[in-house]
Design a protein around this motif. Structure first.
Motif, PDB file in Angstrom:
ATOM      1  N   MET A   1       4.024   7.075   3.125  1.00 49.84           N
ATOM      2  CA  MET A   1       4.629   5.742   3.213  1.00 49.84           C
ATOM      3  C   MET A   1       4.402   5.047   1.878  1.00 49.84           C
ATOM      4  O   MET A   1       3.320   5.137   1.313  1.00 49.84           O
ATOM      5  N   ASP A   2       5.412   4.341   1.390  1.00 48.21           N
ATOM      6  CA  ASP A   2       5.262   3.543   0.172  1.00 48.21           C
ATOM      7  C   ASP A   2       5.764   2.141   0.496  1.00 48.21           C
ATOM      8  O   ASP A   2       6.957   1.927   0.684  1.00 48.21           O
ATOM      9  N   MET A   3       4.834   1.213   0.604  1.00 46.93           N
ATOM     10  CA  MET A   3       5.194  -0.154   1.006  1.00 46.93           C
ATOM     11  C   MET A   3       4.708  -1.146  -0.052  1.00 46.93           C
ATOM     12  O   MET A   3       4.153  -2.197   0.271  1.00 46.93           O
ATOM     13  N   VAL A   4       4.890  -0.802  -1.315  1.00 46.13           N
ATOM     14  CA  VAL A   4       4.478  -1.700  -2.394  1.00 46.13           C
ATOM     15  C   VAL A   4       5.725  -2.361  -2.968  1.00 46.13           C
ATOM     16  O   VAL A   4       6.723  -1.702  -3.237  1.00 46.13           O
TER      17      VAL A   4
ATOM     18  N   LEU B   1      -0.740  -7.217   4.481  1.00 49.41           N
ATOM     19  CA  LEU B   1      -0.094  -5.906   4.321  1.00 49.41           C
ATOM     20  C   LEU B   1      -0.742  -5.086   3.196  1.00 49.41           C
ATOM     21  O   LEU B   1      -0.529  -3.891   3.097  1.00 49.41           O
ATOM     22  N   VAL B   2      -1.528  -5.743   2.357  1.00 42.55           N
ATOM     23  CA  VAL B   2      -2.170  -4.997   1.262  1.00 42.55           C
ATOM     24  C   VAL B   2      -3.187  -4.003   1.837  1.00 42.55           C
ATOM     25  O   VAL B   2      -3.169  -2.815   1.500  1.00 42.55           O
ATOM     26  N   SER B   3      -4.055  -4.471   2.712  1.00 38.99           N
ATOM     27  CA  SER B   3      -5.116  -3.584   3.224  1.00 38.99           C
ATOM     28  C   SER B   3      -4.827  -3.039   4.609  1.00 38.99           C
ATOM     29  O   SER B   3      -5.402  -2.034   5.006  1.00 38.99           O
ATOM     30  N   MET B   4      -3.978  -3.728   5.363  1.00 41.57           N
ATOM     31  CA  MET B   4      -3.634  -3.312   6.727  1.00 41.57           C
ATOM     32  C   MET B   4      -4.890  -3.068   7.573  1.00 41.57           C
ATOM     33  O   MET B   4      -5.022  -2.033   8.239  1.00 41.57           O
ATOM     34  N   ASP B   5      -5.831  -4.018   7.526  1.00 40.43           N
ATOM     35  CA  ASP B   5      -7.039  -3.916   8.342  1.00 40.43           C
ATOM     36  C   ASP B   5      -6.672  -4.004   9.820  1.00 40.43           C
ATOM     37  O   ASP B   5      -5.658  -4.599  10.172  1.00 40.43           O
ATOM     38  N   PRO B   6      -7.512  -3.462  10.704  1.00 41.29           N
ATOM     39  CA  PRO B   6      -7.227  -3.568  12.140  1.00 41.29           C
ATOM     40  C   PRO B   6      -7.120  -5.036  12.559  1.00 41.29           C
ATOM     41  O   PRO B   6      -7.930  -5.861  12.134  1.00 41.29           O
ATOM     42  N   ALA B   7      -6.119  -5.332  13.364  1.00 40.28           N
ATOM     43  CA  ALA B   7      -5.911  -6.722  13.780  1.00 40.28           C
ATOM     44  C   ALA B   7      -6.749  -7.067  15.009  1.00 40.28           C
ATOM     45  O   ALA B   7      -7.188  -8.200  15.163  1.00 40.28           O
ATOM     46  N   ASP B   8      -6.992  -6.086  15.871  1.00 35.12           N
ATOM     47  CA  ASP B   8      -7.663  -6.377  17.138  1.00 35.12           C
ATOM     48  C   ASP B   8      -9.162  -6.096  17.054  1.00 35.12           C
ATOM     49  O   ASP B   8      -9.593  -5.248  16.269  1.00 35.12           O
TER      50      ASP B   8
ATOM     51  N   SER C   1       0.820  -1.210   0.000  1.00 34.70           N
ATOM     52  CA  SER C   1       0.000   0.000   0.000  1.00 34.70           C
ATOM     53  C   SER C   1       0.851   1.255   0.000  1.00 34.70           C
ATOM     54  O   SER C   1       2.015   1.238   0.387  1.00 34.70           O
ATOM     55  N   ILE C   2       0.236   2.335  -0.467  1.00 33.49           N
ATOM     56  CA  ILE C   2       0.866   3.657  -0.429  1.00 33.49           C
ATOM     57  C   ILE C   2      -0.085   4.578   0.330  1.00 33.49           C
ATOM     58  O   ILE C   2      -1.295   4.592   0.073  1.00 33.49           O
ATOM     59  N   MET C   3       0.481   5.325   1.281  1.00 37.41           N
ATOM     60  CA  MET C   3      -0.313   6.313   2.033  1.00 37.41           C
ATOM     61  C   MET C   3       0.069   7.707   1.553  1.00 37.41           C
ATOM     62  O   MET C   3       1.276   8.029   1.463  1.00 37.41           O
ATOM     63  N   TYR C   4      -0.925   8.519   1.285  1.00 35.33           N
ATOM     64  CA  TYR C   4      -0.714   9.911   0.870  1.00 35.33           C
ATOM     65  C   TYR C   4      -1.390  10.836   1.888  1.00 35.33           C
ATOM     66  O   TYR C   4      -2.361  10.427   2.550  1.00 35.33           O
ATOM     67  N   PRO C   5      -0.953  12.082   1.977  1.00 29.86           N
ATOM     68  CA  PRO C   5      -1.668  13.004   2.866  1.00 29.86           C
ATOM     69  C   PRO C   5      -3.122  13.132   2.424  1.00 29.86           C
ATOM     70  O   PRO C   5      -3.408  13.286   1.226  1.00 29.86           O
ATOM     71  N   GLY C   6      -4.035  13.080   3.389  1.00 30.73           N
ATOM     72  CA  GLY C   6      -5.460  13.177   3.060  1.00 30.73           C
ATOM     73  C   GLY C   6      -5.806  14.483   2.363  1.00 30.73           C
ATOM     74  O   GLY C   6      -6.737  14.543   1.551  1.00 30.73           O
ATOM     75  N   GLU C   7      -5.046  15.526   2.660  1.00 32.05           N
ATOM     76  CA  GLU C   7      -5.300  16.848   2.053  1.00 32.05           C
ATOM     77  C   GLU C   7      -5.156  16.782   0.527  1.00 32.05           C
ATOM     78  O   GLU C   7      -5.707  17.620  -0.191  1.00 32.05           O
ATOM     79  N   ASP C   8      -4.400  15.783   0.020  1.00 27.80           N
ATOM     80  CA  ASP C   8      -4.212  15.650  -1.434  1.00 27.80           C
ATOM     81  C   ASP C   8      -5.230  14.684  -2.054  1.00 27.80           C
ATOM     82  O   ASP C   8      -5.015  14.174  -3.165  1.00 27.80           O
ATOM     83  N   ALA C   9      -6.326  14.448  -1.347  1.00 27.65           N
ATOM     84  CA  ALA C   9      -7.273  13.416  -1.800  1.00 27.65           C
ATOM     85  C   ALA C   9      -7.750  13.668  -3.234  1.00 27.65           C
ATOM     86  O   ALA C   9      -7.851  12.727  -4.042  1.00 27.65           O
TER      87      ALA C   9
ATOM     88  N   LEU D   1      -3.893   3.873  -0.772  1.00 27.41           N
ATOM     89  CA  LEU D   1      -3.995   3.079  -2.002  1.00 27.41           C
ATOM     90  C   LEU D   1      -3.526   1.664  -1.690  1.00 27.41           C
ATOM     91  O   LEU D   1      -2.457   1.476  -1.110  1.00 27.41           O
ATOM     92  N   ARG D   2      -4.345   0.662  -2.084  1.00 26.27           N
ATOM     93  CA  ARG D   2      -3.935  -0.731  -1.884  1.00 26.27           C
ATOM     94  C   ARG D   2      -3.808  -1.389  -3.253  1.00 26.27           C
ATOM     95  O   ARG D   2      -4.630  -1.142  -4.153  1.00 26.27           O
ATOM     96  N   PHE D   3      -2.829  -2.280  -3.390  1.00 29.75           N
ATOM     97  CA  PHE D   3      -2.594  -2.902  -4.688  1.00 29.75           C
ATOM     98  C   PHE D   3      -2.173  -4.357  -4.483  1.00 29.75           C
ATOM     99  O   PHE D   3      -1.320  -4.651  -3.639  1.00 29.75           O
ATOM    100  N   ALA D   4      -2.765  -5.251  -5.256  1.00 27.76           N
ATOM    101  CA  ALA D   4      -2.373  -6.665  -5.219  1.00 27.76           C
ATOM    102  C   ALA D   4      -2.343  -7.179  -6.654  1.00 27.76           C
ATOM    103  O   ALA D   4      -3.242  -6.870  -7.452  1.00 27.76           O
ATOM    104  N   TYR D   5      -1.326  -7.981  -6.946  1.00 32.88           N
ATOM    105  CA  TYR D   5      -1.141  -8.416  -8.335  1.00 32.88           C
ATOM    106  C   TYR D   5      -0.451  -9.783  -8.333  1.00 32.88           C
ATOM    107  O   TYR D   5       0.598  -9.940  -7.694  1.00 32.88           O
TER     108      TYR D   5
END
Ligand SMILES: Cc1cc2nc3c(=O)[nH]c(=O)nc-3n(C[C@H](O)[C@H](O)[C@H](O)COP(=O)(O)OP(=O)(O)OC[C@H]3O[C@@H](n4cnc5c(N)ncnc54)[C@H](O)[C@@H]3O)c2cc1C
Length: 469
Positions: A291-294, A304-311, A212-220, A265-269
């Motif tokens: 953050m860019d973790m792709v 790691l694609v969606s990083m949903d809450p674990a708890d 996934s890649i995280m961008y500032p929300g202000e740039d939505a 942004l989430r990406f799987a391929y």
């Protein structure tokens, strides 16, 4: 016979525990992942085997008591206040046949139990965004996988299902045995009995790429605009989704994203690092990623694609299938949940459908949404100080996107079911018709009436409480 005597009769018949609210161990055994819900059924059976499930169903059916099943509690929307709640969480058997590429799983098995047994052999199965979710509950709702556009809905890969129907019969159903029931179980949710296990086809996978890649929300606006242009050029087997996240300032969230408003942004391929890098490249240069973790991943890292809450979380959600997500839809979404808006939800997301998700099922089923372009949902945390605002925020979000909605949802993304009309929205009209016909045949007394149960065509209220004994 008193309630206590009836429950003692059930305890005599089963290996697992039979508990009542207030008993030691009840609260822990009944607690769902969605901790907003607190069950108080007449009794809870913590089944130790498929035979226990059958005994529980027979016991409840003999008294016309409502029956519900719970595995992890990820999908629970309402508390059960009467009847028998059957917990399948201990049904953890997993049998894998690597050569035949099949797996048989009990009704308590989570994706995270199965994946370590198959991924080292180059095989995967079609889990969704969190491997903490239960396989059976997810597949009974059709199962929208991380790699859905590449392979299709998870329900398409089911070979057979073991189910105890409300008449107390244990059946193994497949395309050749009780084919009508087999079809509606795949997508029809918990309407027809308690499933004790199922057999799945596994899929060979050599390469997996994503993250996934995280961008500032202000740039939505900039990111969403680039995203829409980017997905239009992706191949059918590329699987993107995008979300707006409002993360709380909690310690367990890593520093760069803690307490922030972000575009996610989430990406799987299912392809090589070279091809994956080439596909994601345009999105790497949009805005300034936080953050860019792709990159290339082992499939065991699929969470790691969606990083949903674990708890476990107290949450409510609501979703809609969309025909399109064009410039106007983007504006409508950002007007409600975008930068500068006080939108009290943890997440709004859009997952691209199409590809293999748009193809007809090889075997008849009750999975809907094959003709939609997107599934969207909003998820809010029901914790102070925002809990009371969450339902209205979800409703406002869905209302804003109504012009692009098919009017339907996927049952796994529907959220809390409302009246009969709203319940019907969780399926296509054809699937709903098949489900209600099968409901009349397999559950004529409407015992499976919790969660995403359909209301019987005869109009019996789904919530009617029947007295115990
Ligand atoms: C963090 C998170 C991520 C998710 N990601 C995805 C995703 O990517 N794709 C997707 O499709 N869905 C997704 N879901 C939705 C999820 O698939 C559904 O909530 C599913 O019902 C969860 O199944 P469960 O067994 O874990 O939960 P439970 O709450 O235990 O079960 C949910 C319902 O399934 C039925 N059910 C469960 N077990 C049985 C049984 N043995 N017999 C009969 N009925 C049964 C019942 O109706 C029950 O109320 C997600 C949910 C969460 C919370």
């Amino acid at each position: 016979m008193t309630v206590a005597m009836a429950i003692a009769d059930l305890q005599d018949e089963v290996e697992g525990r039979v508990l009542r609210p207030g008993d030691e161990g009840f609260a822990e055994a009944a607690r769902p992942w969605n901790v907003a819900v607190q069950h108080e059924p007449d009794a809870l059976l913590e089944a130790a085997s498929a035979a226990d499930v059958a005994a529980g169903v027979r016991w409840a059916a003999a008294q016309k008591l409502p029956i519900a099943a719970q595995s992890t509690g990820h999908g629970v929307t309402d508390a059960m206040y009467d009847g028998l709640l059957i917990s399948t969480r201990l049904l953890k058997d997993v049998e894998v046949d690597i050569a035949a590429r099949t797996a048989r799983v009990g009704a308590g098995v989570q994706w995270k139990d199965l994946l370590p047994k198959i991924v080292p052999h180059g095989l995967i199965a079609l889990n969704g965004s969190s491997s903490d979710v239960g396989i059976v509950g997810y597949i009974l709702g059709g199962g929208l996988p991380v790699l859905g556009r590449a392979f299709g809905f998870a329900a398409d890969f089911v070979r057979s299902i073991d189910v105890v129907t409300p008449d107390g019969r244990s059946r193994t159903v497949d395309a050749g045995h009780d084919a009508d029931l087999f079809a509606v179980l795949k997508g029809g949710k918990g309407n027809f009995g308690v499933v004790t296990g199922l057999e799945l086809d596994l899929i060979p996978l050599t390469d997996f790429y994503g993250g996934s890649i995280m961008y500032p929300g202000e740039d939505a606006e900039e990111v969403f605009t680039a995203f829409r242009a980017w997905v239009a050029g992706l191949p059918d087997d590329a699987c993107p989704s995008i979300a707006l996240l409002r993360l709380p300032p909690e310690e367990f969230i890593p520093e760069p994203i803690r307490g922030r408003f972000l575009v996610h942004l989430r990406f799987a391929y299912p392809g090589t690092a070279e091809e994956g890098d080439r596909l994601i490249a345009p999105m790497r240069h949009v805005s300034t990623p936080v953050m860019d973790m792709v990159g290339p991943l082992g499939y065991e890292q699929v969470d790691l694609v969606s990083m949903d809450p674990a708890d476990p979380l107290p949450f409510e959600n609501g979703g809609a299938l969309l025909t399109d997500f064009d410039e106007d839809a983007q504006r409508a979404l950002l007007d409600v949940a975008g930068p500068g808006k006080q939108f009290p939800a943890l997440l709004v997301e859009l997952r691209l459908l199409g590809g293999a998700l748009g193809k007809p099922s090889p075997v008849l089923d009750a999975v809907s949404g094959r003709d939609a372009a997107w599934i969207t949902q909003a998820v809010g945390v029901l914790a102070p100080p925002i809990a009371a605002m969450v339902p209205d925020a979800i409703a406002a979000f869905l209302e804003a996107l109504r012009p692009w909605s098919t009017g339907r949802t996927l049952v796994n993304f529907h959220g809390r079911p409302g009246d009969a009309e709203d319940r019907a929205r969780a399926w296509s009209p054809d699937a709903y018709d098949a489900i209600t016909k099968a409901k009349r045949r397999y559950d004529p007394d409407n015992l499976m009436r919790f969660g995403h149960a359909v209301q019987l065509p005869s109009g019996e209220p789904a919530e009617a409480a029947l007295p115990l004994l």
